[in-house]
Design an enzyme around this catalytic site. Structure first.
Site, mmCIF file in Angstrom:
data_model
loop_
_atom_site.group_PDB
_atom_site.id
_atom_site.type_symbol
_atom_site.label_atom_id
_atom_site.label_comp_id
_atom_site.label_asym_id
_atom_site.label_seq_id
_atom_site.Cartn_x
_atom_site.Cartn_y
_atom_site.Cartn_z
ATOM 1 C CD GLU A 1 -27.323 7.147 15.615
ATOM 2 O OE1 GLU A 1 -28.052 6.641 14.727
ATOM 3 O OE2 GLU A 1 -27.356 6.785 16.801
ATOM 4 C CG HIS B 1 -26.872 1.893 17.805
ATOM 5 N ND1 HIS B 1 -25.866 2.827 17.668
ATOM 6 C CD2 HIS B 1 -27.956 2.419 17.168
ATOM 7 C CE1 HIS B 1 -26.314 3.861 16.987
ATOM 8 N NE2 HIS B 1 -27.573 3.640 16.664
ATOM 9 C CG HIS C 1 -29.687 2.235 12.720
ATOM 10 N ND1 HIS C 1 -28.661 3.009 12.224
ATOM 11 C CD2 HIS C 1 -30.096 2.844 13.872
ATOM 12 C CE1 HIS C 1 -28.464 4.037 13.031
ATOM 13 N NE2 HIS C 1 -29.321 3.962 14.037
ATOM 14 C CD GLU C 2 -32.112 1.844 16.799
ATOM 15 O OE1 GLU C 2 -31.436 1.862 17.846
ATOM 16 O OE2 GLU C 2 -32.300 2.860 16.118
#
Length: 167
Positions: free
Chosen positions: A96, A17, A13-14
């Site tokens: 997100e 980004h 997930h990070e």
């Protein structure tokens, strides 16, 4: 407290980004919003300190127009930062969701991030979080506070889990 699969989901997930250029995009959104607020402030200041749009020869006939423009500029001065913040929050929440789906695509295992989000949601409250650092957390650190949830940079965890499990 996270298993290997859950930690992999969080890291994916990070990293998503980074892959999706979220920092650059957020910077551009902040600049755009800043420009809107500055322009609104400039119009308001020019109305009050520059005498509005009155000419020297016709001061009495333009009083109504000047008053209307002054009211409009004050309303814009008040509303533009609020609208700008709402736009910024909406964009942040969508980024997100994008990071969640990109992370699931990267790991090919969306359940890992879903389980991690469940653990984070039901885990202990983070007392060290403040409004200045809330955007750095993977989940909203202010549990149970409805007003802070409304102005949160992250979407509700339940919705994120539902979307991940629907993949």
């Amino acid at each position: 407290i996270l298993s290997r699969e859950e930690l992999t989901g969080v890291l994916a997930h990070e990293l998503s980004h980074v892959k999706n250029y979220d920092i650059r995009f957020s910077t551009l959104v902040a600049i755009f919003i800043g420009i809107i607020v500055i322009l609104s402030d400039m119009v308001t200041r020019s109305m009050f300190f520059g005498g509005g749009f009155r000419s020297r020869d016709d001061r009495e006939n333009n009083n109504q127009l000047g008053a209307i423009l002054a009211i409009v500029s004050v309303v814009l001065l008040i509303i533009s930062p609020i609208i700008a913040k709402i736009i910024q929050l909406a964009i942040s929440r969508q980024r997100e969701y994008l990071a969640d789906s990109s992370g699931a695509l990267l790991t090919r295992y969306p359940e890992g991030l879903a389980k991690a989000l469940e653990k984070i949601a039901h885990g202990p409250s983070l007392a060290t979080a403040s409004n200045a650092t809330a955007h750095l957390f993977i989940a909203n650190p202010f549990k149970g506070k409805s007003f802070t949830n409304l102005l949160s940079t992250h979407p509700p965890i339940e919705e994120r889990i539902k979307r991940l499990r629907g993949m």
